[in-house]
Design an enzyme around this catalytic site. Sequence first.
Site: not given
Length: 431
Positions: A67, A101, A311, A315
């Site tokens: 992930h 995504n 995960d 950013h």
Amino acid sequence: MNLWIKNGHLLDPANDRDEICDLYIKDGKVAKAGSLLSDTEKEECEKNGEVIDASGKYVMPGFLDLHVHLREPGFEYKETIKTGTAAAAKGGFTGVCPMPNTKPPIDSPERVREVLAIAERDSLIHVYPVGAVTVGQIGDEVTDIKGMVEAGARAISEDGKSVMNADVYRRAMSEAAEAGIPVMAHCEDKNMVGRGAMNAGKKAELGLEGITNAVEDVIVARDILLAKETGAQLHLCHCSTKDSVEMIKFAKEKGVKVSGEVCPHHFSMTEDEIPCDDANYKMNPPLRSREDVERLCQGLSEGTMEAISTDHAPHAEEEKQKSIADAPFGIVGSETAYALAVTNLVKKGYLTPMQLVERMSTTPHRILGVPGGNLAEGMPADITIADMDSEYTIDKDTFVSKGKNTPFHGAKVSGRVHYTIVGGKVVYRYE
């Protein structure tokens, strides 16, 4: 190039090996494991190959992260396949599963092939693309799952959101079952989450809307029921609540093909450790209560929760400088996962070193159905060499990832990755 790894402590759950021995790597595969090398083989390595003295370190099958968010295409200012996989290699991962995504989403065979082409050019580790469940990740139309699998997708997911239309999701699960790939579920009822930014617990005192446990639990229950009906292999991503663990345990007892992962931030930190309005502590699902964290750790210990994944969600700095209410969800994790697992699971007695390797390597490879997680003779030489005793302080400024968004900056940890080896080639070494 041949490689001789000598004097290391081999941890290989797939073959029940826990011993100090040598590994001899030839042509990208394990040629000998545990047996003594001949003088000719030693001489060949010393002259034309490489010798690694792994004394005092564990030699393990390479870790697989089920992930990650590599952000390419579309958000290269946050991360690229090149920088994200380099960060993963530094963390001991020999393979990663990038979620779909991106912009545009990975929702067709053509886009799966594009990801693989970039990975072939830019990555030194294995990249196993995850295709979207629905076209455009809008939730209305099931993607060409069979075509994406033929193009190289290893799973499907709508990560970042749930497919709220249960009938659409059921059809996608049926097709995934037919294709023989897992469905990786981000469990969140978007009708319940609203503008929630953190756990609906004590930190509501910051004046932020909360995300209740039920936001996750309702979809966990639904997805388990759909997996039971369709026969799909369901993998529940970033589980964060005590009831998620209980439902997975119950489903396993009933024969449902379900597995669950826990991220290091969810077993290492609680909502009580959020110091102030700092968006580096904003992730989805949010940091939960001490009771939830304890059940997650127990779930990993007992084997109900079978995988540790990161995960990894980078950013840009300016995005995370906003308030928790306005900043995007997500923290980076590739370069800190191993140390956080050693520090908070092994050192605290929840996992043995062998169980840690199962959760980070052997079982993730089994869930995804790809080679690896096994250092028997003839297997791919994907290897992580690390210790569990080095003590140091996490420093985000040393990260290879473009993302520096972590709540663990300044945390004292144990456990350092020294080498990451893919196909017999050293792709990361700690200097």
